[in-house]
Design an enzyme around this catalytic site. Structure first.
Site, PDB file in Angstrom:
ATOM      1  NE  ARG A  23      -4.060  -2.095   1.745  1.00 16.31           N
ATOM      2  CZ  ARG A  23      -5.211  -2.224   2.366  1.00 16.31           C
ATOM      3  NH1 ARG A  23      -5.471  -1.502   3.432  1.00 16.31           N
ATOM      4  NH2 ARG A  23      -6.115  -3.056   1.922  1.00 16.31           N
ATOM      5  CB  SER A 139     -21.285 -12.115  12.037  1.00 17.14           C
ATOM      6  OG  SER A 139     -20.489 -11.171  11.366  1.00 17.14           O
ATOM      7  CB  SER A 191     -18.650   0.697   1.534  1.00 18.91           C
ATOM      8  OG  SER A 191     -17.292   0.372   1.506  1.00 18.91           O
ATOM      9  CG  HIS A 219     -20.266   2.849   3.746  1.00 13.36           C
ATOM     10  ND1 HIS A 219     -19.258   3.662   3.259  1.00 13.36           N
ATOM     11  CD2 HIS A 219     -19.650   1.854   4.430  1.00 13.36           C
ATOM     12  CE1 HIS A 219     -18.093   3.166   3.608  1.00 13.36           C
ATOM     13  NE2 HIS A 219     -18.290   2.076   4.314  1.00 13.36           N
ATOM     14  CB  THR A 247     -18.861   6.740  10.811  1.00 16.87           C
ATOM     15  OG1 THR A 247     -17.617   7.414  11.041  1.00 16.87           O
ATOM     16  CG2 THR A 247     -19.289   7.008   9.381  1.00 16.87           C
ATOM     17  CE  LYS A 250     -16.122   5.234   6.270  1.00 12.12           C
ATOM     18  NZ  LYS A 250     -16.220   3.835   6.575  1.00 12.12           N
ATOM     19  CB  THR A 279     -10.167   5.931  24.515  1.00  9.58           C
ATOM     20  OG1 THR A 279      -9.289   6.600  23.613  1.00  9.58           O
ATOM     21  CG2 THR A 279     -11.575   5.995  23.977  1.00  9.58           C
ATOM     22  CB  THR A 280      -8.878  11.225  25.417  1.00  9.04           C
ATOM     23  OG1 THR A 280      -7.897  10.904  26.410  1.00  9.04           O
ATOM     24  CG2 THR A 280      -9.214  12.697  25.465  1.00  9.04           C
ATOM     25  CB  THR A 365     -10.003  -3.690   1.369  1.00 10.92           C
ATOM     26  OG1 THR A 365      -8.890  -3.144   2.094  1.00 10.92           O
ATOM     27  CG2 THR A 365     -11.206  -2.806   1.583  1.00 10.92           C
TER      28      THR A 365
HETATM   29  C1  LIG Z   1     -15.405   3.032   7.600  1.00 12.00           C
HETATM   30  C2  LIG Z   1     -16.198   1.937   8.208  1.00 12.00           C
HETATM   31  C3  LIG Z   1     -16.272   1.771   9.604  1.00 12.00           C
HETATM   32  C4  LIG Z   1     -15.366   2.554  10.516  1.00 12.00           C
HETATM   33  O1  LIG Z   1     -15.782   3.857  10.649  1.00 12.00           O
HETATM   34  P1  LIG Z   1     -14.669   4.964  11.022  1.00 12.00           P
HETATM   35  O2  LIG Z   1     -15.476   6.064  11.586  1.00 12.00           O
HETATM   36  O3  LIG Z   1     -13.958   5.288   9.756  1.00 12.00           O
HETATM   37  O4  LIG Z   1     -13.762   4.325  12.027  1.00 12.00           O
HETATM   38  C5  LIG Z   1     -17.152   0.872  10.128  1.00 12.00           C
HETATM   39  N1  LIG Z   1     -17.939   0.111   9.345  1.00 12.00           N
HETATM   40  C6  LIG Z   1     -17.863   0.203   7.994  1.00 12.00           C
HETATM   41  C7  LIG Z   1     -18.748  -0.661   7.168  1.00 12.00           C
HETATM   42  C8  LIG Z   1     -16.990   1.104   7.389  1.00 12.00           C
HETATM   43  O5  LIG Z   1     -16.883   1.155   6.075  1.00 12.00           O
END
Ligand SMILES: *Cc1c(COP(=O)(O)O)cnc(C)c1O
Length: 408
Positions: A23, A139, A191, A219, A247, A250, A279-280, A365
């Protein structure tokens, strides 16, 4: 005895390199207010303006003036870091407001913010078996690495079902002891393949076999549903999902992750999950930017319509050209190459010769042999940018002697 440790590290990287999937990170700087343009630092001596075609800042909110303003004014008001974990001084008014907003977005009692979406999945799934002794997690085989890691951490029984396969899921649910606690973990938008889970049918199976439901809407949040509450909102299914994970990194253009769920579930995760507790917390300015972004997208359905229009426009062009892309129901457009070395070479050529940046997606990936270029058109990718992309791809497809589909 002293081992030659370096040799092992080098061998590990050599394996990756020999497979053609070493990479290389592109060194870029995004240009404020000019999404999806960026500056590419090819090396110490040359820089070049490029068009980014692979950003997960799907709606350009990381460049939105109001979001930028919210971040800046929070820095002015509250400084930089949060100063601690959520328990120890790290719960600022910005975090509290953000969690209220996210709970409302998903029509849930409560939301809980983590430092990333990855951590939200890992920490929440990882603690489930502590809360539910004897738990079995079902899962989807295509689940994200962060969910897999969480399920491994849970160290409970797991059943991997075939991707989006209701028959396989049901047979596994049926085979499990009727009285065992169960949780079905899956995503809405996958995704890499641009497909969407049969959410309603999975919820029906969950009801039938008494399972909890956990969905990763990473996503989809901000992009689907009338207020950006994801595919569950779009399909009117939010109340059938026990835990919705999302998240802020994104479509919301910041950093951080979250879950939204009922009061009791959220409180248990808040009280038990190591990845939440130790964690902070995210900086106040990040929480403020995310809050603004969520609020803007709640009332901006037009940007979601434009997003889908742009994605469909790109798919239509690929279709007409006979490029082998996955024609899914989402905003993601994966163009299949099927070879890691070629995939990387094409990506290099695109950026060097045409100023077009799309990162090669290789194993792990995606499965080996399905290497691809993953395009994420946004509302800001113009027809002119698509013209440039198509002419670049036409010349590269010929140069690399890649296959095209027959165009009907
Ligand atoms: C990107 C991603 C995550 C992680 O989210 P981040 O906020 O980037 O850590 C979790 N699940 C899926 C399906 C993702 O594509």
């Amino acid at each position: 005895m002293k081992h030659d440790y370096t040799k092992y590290f080098k061998a590990a990287v050599d394996d990756v390199r020999n497979e053609g999937r070493y990479r290389v990170f592109q060194d870029i700087r995004r240009i404020r207010g000019d999404f999806p343009k960026a500056i590419w630092y090819k090396d110490d001596y040359s820089e070049k303006e490029i068009t980014v075609w692979c950003s997960n800042d799907y709606l350009g909110m990381g460049q939105n003036e109001c979001v930028i303003e919210a971040v800046k004014s929070a820095v002015d008001a509250a400084g930089t870091g949060s100063g601690g974990t959520r328990n120890i001084a790290g719960t600022t008014h910005y975090h509290v407001q953000l969690e209220k907003e996210l709970a409302d977005l998903h029509a849930k009692d409560k939301a809980l913010v983590f430092t990333s979406g990855y951590v939200a999945n890992e920490a929440t799934l990882g603690v489930m078996s502590k809360i539910l002794p004897g738990l079995i997690i079902f899962s989807d085989e295509m689940n994200h690495a962060s969910m897999i890691s969480g399920i491994q951490r849970a160290r409970c029984e797991k059943q991997i079902f075939k991707h989006n396969d209701l028959v396989d899921l049901e047979s596994k649910l049926k085979a499990a002891p009727a009285d065992a606690p169960k949780l079905i973990a899956f995503e809405s938008v996958y995704s890499m393949d641009a497909d969407i889970a049969p959410i309603k049918e999975i919820c029906d199976l969950a009801d039938k076999y008494g399972a909890l439901t956990y969905i990763d809407e990473v996503h989809a949040v901000g992009m689907y549903g009338k207020r950006g509450g994801g595919v569950c909102e779009a399909r009117g299914l939010s109340d059938r999902i026990d835990i919705i994970q999302g998240t802020l990194a994104k479509a919301f253009g910041m950093i951080g992750g979250y879950i939204a769920a009922g009061e009791v579930i959220t409180d248990a995760v808040r009280s038990m999950a190591s990845g939440f507790i130790f964690t902070t917390s995210i900086p106040p300015s990040t929480a403020a930017g995310a809050l603004r972004s969520v609020r803007i997208l709640k009332i901006s359905n037009d940007i979601r319509v434009q997003h889908q229009e742009r994605a469909n426009a790109l798919k239509q062009r690929f279709r007409e050209a006979g490029f082998p892309f996955i024609d899914g129901d989402t905003h993601i457009v994966p163009l299949m190459v099927g070879d890691p070395v070629k995939c990387k070479a094409i990506s290099d050529q695109l950026i060097e010769a045409f100023g077009i940046y799309v990162q090669p997606i290789n194993y792990p990936t995606v499965p080996r042999g399905t290497e691809r270029l993953r395009f994420t058109p946004s509302p800001f990718h113009t027809d002119a940018m698509m013209d440039d992309l198509m002419s670049a791809l036409h010349s590269i497809w010929a140069e690399f002697e890649l296959k095209r589909l027959d165009v009907a």
